[in-house]
Design a protein around this motif. Structure first.
Motif, PDB file in Angstrom:
ATOM      1  N   VAL A  93       0.843  -1.193   0.000  1.00 25.75           N
ATOM      2  CA  VAL A  93       0.000   0.000   0.000  1.00 25.75           C
ATOM      3  C   VAL A  93       0.880   1.245   0.000  1.00 25.75           C
ATOM      4  O   VAL A  93       1.808   1.370   0.797  1.00 25.75           O
ATOM      5  CB  VAL A  93      -0.932   0.010   1.229  1.00 25.75           C
ATOM      6  N   LYS A  94       0.587   2.158  -0.914  1.00 25.78           N
ATOM      7  CA  LYS A  94       1.323   3.422  -1.005  1.00 25.78           C
ATOM      8  C   LYS A  94       0.759   4.401   0.022  1.00 25.78           C
ATOM      9  O   LYS A  94      -0.450   4.579   0.109  1.00 25.78           O
ATOM     10  CB  LYS A  94       1.184   4.006  -2.415  1.00 25.78           C
ATOM     11  N   LYS A  95       1.646   5.015   0.776  1.00 20.47           N
ATOM     12  CA  LYS A  95       1.233   5.984   1.789  1.00 20.47           C
ATOM     13  C   LYS A  95       1.625   7.393   1.355  1.00 20.47           C
ATOM     14  O   LYS A  95       2.302   7.575   0.353  1.00 20.47           O
ATOM     15  CB  LYS A  95       1.878   5.635   3.127  1.00 20.47           C
ATOM     16  N   ASP A  96       1.197   8.375   2.127  1.00 20.58           N
ATOM     17  CA  ASP A  96       1.473   9.778   1.796  1.00 20.58           C
ATOM     18  C   ASP A  96       2.957  10.137   1.860  1.00 20.58           C
ATOM     19  O   ASP A  96       3.390  11.082   1.235  1.00 20.58           O
ATOM     20  CB  ASP A  96       0.693  10.714   2.735  1.00 20.58           C
ATOM     21  N   ASN A  97       3.733   9.369   2.617  1.00 18.76           N
ATOM     22  CA  ASN A  97       5.146   9.672   2.816  1.00 18.76           C
ATOM     23  C   ASN A  97       6.045   8.987   1.781  1.00 18.76           C
ATOM     24  O   ASN A  97       7.190   8.656   2.078  1.00 18.76           O
ATOM     25  CB  ASN A  97       5.571   9.262   4.229  1.00 18.76           C
ATOM     26  N   ILE A  98       5.563   8.843   0.568  1.00 14.21           N
ATOM     27  CA  ILE A  98       6.286   8.068  -0.438  1.00 14.21           C
ATOM     28  C   ILE A  98       7.665   8.645  -0.766  1.00 14.21           C
ATOM     29  O   ILE A  98       8.579   7.892  -1.087  1.00 14.21           O
ATOM     30  CB  ILE A  98       5.428   7.875  -1.714  1.00 14.21           C
ATOM     31  N   GLN A  99       7.844   9.954  -0.669  1.00 15.53           N
ATOM     32  CA  GLN A  99       9.160  10.544  -0.952  1.00 15.53           C
ATOM     33  C   GLN A  99      10.203  10.044   0.045  1.00 15.53           C
ATOM     34  O   GLN A  99      11.291   9.611  -0.349  1.00 15.53           O
ATOM     35  CB  GLN A  99       9.080  12.077  -0.923  1.00 15.53           C
ATOM     36  N   SER A 100       9.881  10.086   1.339  1.00 13.74           N
ATOM     37  CA  SER A 100      10.840   9.619   2.345  1.00 13.74           C
ATOM     38  C   SER A 100      10.997   8.108   2.288  1.00 13.74           C
ATOM     39  O   SER A 100      12.094   7.585   2.490  1.00 13.74           O
ATOM     40  CB  SER A 100      10.445  10.077   3.753  1.00 13.74           C
ATOM     41  N   VAL A 101       9.915   7.400   1.983  1.00 15.07           N
ATOM     42  CA  VAL A 101       9.991   5.943   1.846  1.00 15.07           C
ATOM     43  C   VAL A 101      10.903   5.571   0.680  1.00 15.07           C
ATOM     44  O   VAL A 101      11.743   4.686   0.795  1.00 15.07           O
ATOM     45  CB  VAL A 101       8.575   5.341   1.659  1.00 15.07           C
ATOM     46  N   SER A 102      10.761   6.258  -0.444  1.00 14.94           N
ATOM     47  CA  SER A 102      11.601   5.973  -1.612  1.00 14.94           C
ATOM     48  C   SER A 102      13.078   6.190  -1.301  1.00 14.94           C
ATOM     49  O   SER A 102      13.926   5.385  -1.685  1.00 14.94           O
ATOM     50  CB  SER A 102      11.188   6.862  -2.794  1.00 14.94           C
ATOM     51  N   LYS A 103      13.383   7.273  -0.599  1.00 13.45           N
ATOM     52  CA  LYS A 103      14.779   7.533  -0.221  1.00 13.45           C
ATOM     53  C   LYS A 103      15.305   6.436   0.692  1.00 13.45           C
ATOM     54  O   LYS A 103      16.434   5.965   0.532  1.00 13.45           O
ATOM     55  CB  LYS A 103      14.896   8.894   0.475  1.00 13.45           C
ATOM     56  N   GLU A 104      14.484   6.032   1.650  1.00 15.13           N
ATOM     57  CA  GLU A 104      14.895   4.987   2.606  1.00 15.13           C
ATOM     58  C   GLU A 104      15.088   3.650   1.894  1.00 15.13           C
ATOM     59  O   GLU A 104      16.062   2.943   2.144  1.00 15.13           O
ATOM     60  CB  GLU A 104      13.846   4.865   3.720  1.00 15.13           C
TER      61      GLU A 104
ATOM     62  N   ILE B 191      11.697  -8.908   0.265  1.00 16.77           N
ATOM     63  CA  ILE B 191      10.431  -8.210   0.043  1.00 16.77           C
ATOM     64  C   ILE B 191       9.832  -7.757   1.368  1.00 16.77           C
ATOM     65  O   ILE B 191       9.358  -6.631   1.495  1.00 16.77           O
ATOM     66  CB  ILE B 191       9.458  -9.096  -0.759  1.00 16.77           C
ATOM     67  N   TRP B 192       9.873  -8.608   2.390  1.00 14.96           N
ATOM     68  CA  TRP B 192       9.287  -8.230   3.688  1.00 14.96           C
ATOM     69  C   TRP B 192      10.106  -7.139   4.363  1.00 14.96           C
ATOM     70  O   TRP B 192       9.549  -6.288   5.050  1.00 14.96           O
ATOM     71  CB  TRP B 192       9.088  -9.439   4.586  1.00 14.96           C
ATOM     72  N   ASP B 193      11.403  -7.119   4.156  1.00 16.17           N
ATOM     73  CA  ASP B 193      12.221  -5.995   4.669  1.00 16.17           C
ATOM     74  C   ASP B 193      11.790  -4.688   4.013  1.00 16.17           C
ATOM     75  O   ASP B 193      11.634  -3.668   4.681  1.00 16.17           O
ATOM     76  CB  ASP B 193      13.705  -6.241   4.400  1.00 16.17           C
ATOM     77  N   MET B 194      11.589  -4.720   2.704  1.00 16.65           N
ATOM     78  CA  MET B 194      11.143  -3.519   2.002  1.00 16.65           C
ATOM     79  C   MET B 194       9.741  -3.099   2.463  1.00 16.65           C
ATOM     80  O   MET B 194       9.467  -1.921   2.664  1.00 16.65           O
ATOM     81  CB  MET B 194      11.146  -3.747   0.485  1.00 16.65           C
ATOM     82  N   ASN B 195       8.862  -4.084   2.648  1.00  9.25           N
ATOM     83  CA  ASN B 195       7.506  -3.780   3.105  1.00  9.25           C
ATOM     84  C   ASN B 195       7.521  -3.173   4.512  1.00  9.25           C
ATOM     85  O   ASN B 195       6.754  -2.253   4.796  1.00  9.25           O
ATOM     86  CB  ASN B 195       6.645  -5.051   3.064  1.00  9.25           C
ATOM     87  N   ASN B 196       8.409  -3.669   5.373  1.00 14.68           N
ATOM     88  CA  ASN B 196       8.532  -3.101   6.726  1.00 14.68           C
ATOM     89  C   ASN B 196       8.960  -1.640   6.679  1.00 14.68           C
ATOM     90  O   ASN B 196       8.494  -0.826   7.469  1.00 14.68           O
ATOM     91  CB  ASN B 196       9.513  -3.912   7.581  1.00 14.68           C
ATOM     92  N   ILE B 197       9.844  -1.312   5.744  1.00 15.37           N
ATOM     93  CA  ILE B 197      10.261   0.088   5.588  1.00 15.37           C
ATOM     94  C   ILE B 197       9.053   0.930   5.203  1.00 15.37           C
ATOM     95  O   ILE B 197       8.835   2.004   5.752  1.00 15.37           O
ATOM     96  CB  ILE B 197      11.400   0.206   4.547  1.00 15.37           C
ATOM     97  N   ILE B 198       8.255   0.436   4.258  1.00 11.44           N
ATOM     98  CA  ILE B 198       7.077   1.184   3.826  1.00 11.44           C
ATOM     99  C   ILE B 198       6.082   1.359   4.977  1.00 11.44           C
ATOM    100  O   ILE B 198       5.553   2.443   5.193  1.00 11.44           O
ATOM    101  CB  ILE B 198       6.413   0.492   2.618  1.00 11.44           C
TER     102      ILE B 198
END
Length: 127
Positions: A63-74, A116-123
């Motif tokens: 699920v894409k959240k409002d903080n996608i800019q910071s998530v993408s950087k992370e 994939i689950w590591d990436m999902n946890n970041i999101i």
């Protein structure tokens, strides 16, 4: 053990044979071969081929959240082998690996799922 050339059908059969992986075959397009059910999360399994080799890609729609800019950087900063694509309302998380041999397939899939689950946890947990 001799390495054998793995075509799409053999790849599907090998994944089906792994007892710890809940795989259901589903040929939907040229590349999709099925889905893995991992703790009630459905991961698309793709079989890819190019002039260099054959690959499996696992893909999950987070699920894409409002903080996608910071998530993408992370994600860009912390993820080494995983990939992500920001879409309109989801983020496609994927892990692609070369098909080496049947004896390594379980470990490769297991590693890709963890990635994939590591990436999902970041999101899910990014501020």
């Amino acid at each position: 053990m001799e390495m054998m050339e793995m075509d799409k059908r053999l790849c599907i059969e090998c994944i089906k044979a792994i007892e710890r992986i809940k795989f259901s075959e589903s040929i939907e397009d040229e590349n999709t071969i099925g889905y893995i059910n991992d703790n009630n999360r459905h991961i698309k399994v793709l079989y890819l081929e190019d002039n260099i080799g054959k690959y499996i890609a696992l893909a999950f729609a987070a699920v894409k959240k409002d903080n996608i800019q910071s998530v993408s950087k992370e994600l860009s900063r912390r993820i080494i082998n995983g990939r992500f694509e920001v879409c309109e309302d989801v983020v496609i998380l994927s892990s692609i690996f070369p098909i080496l041999d049947t004896q390594f397939l379980y470990k490769q899939i297991e590693h890709a799922l963890l990635e994939i689950w590591d990436m999902n946890n970041i999101i899910e947990n990014a501020p």
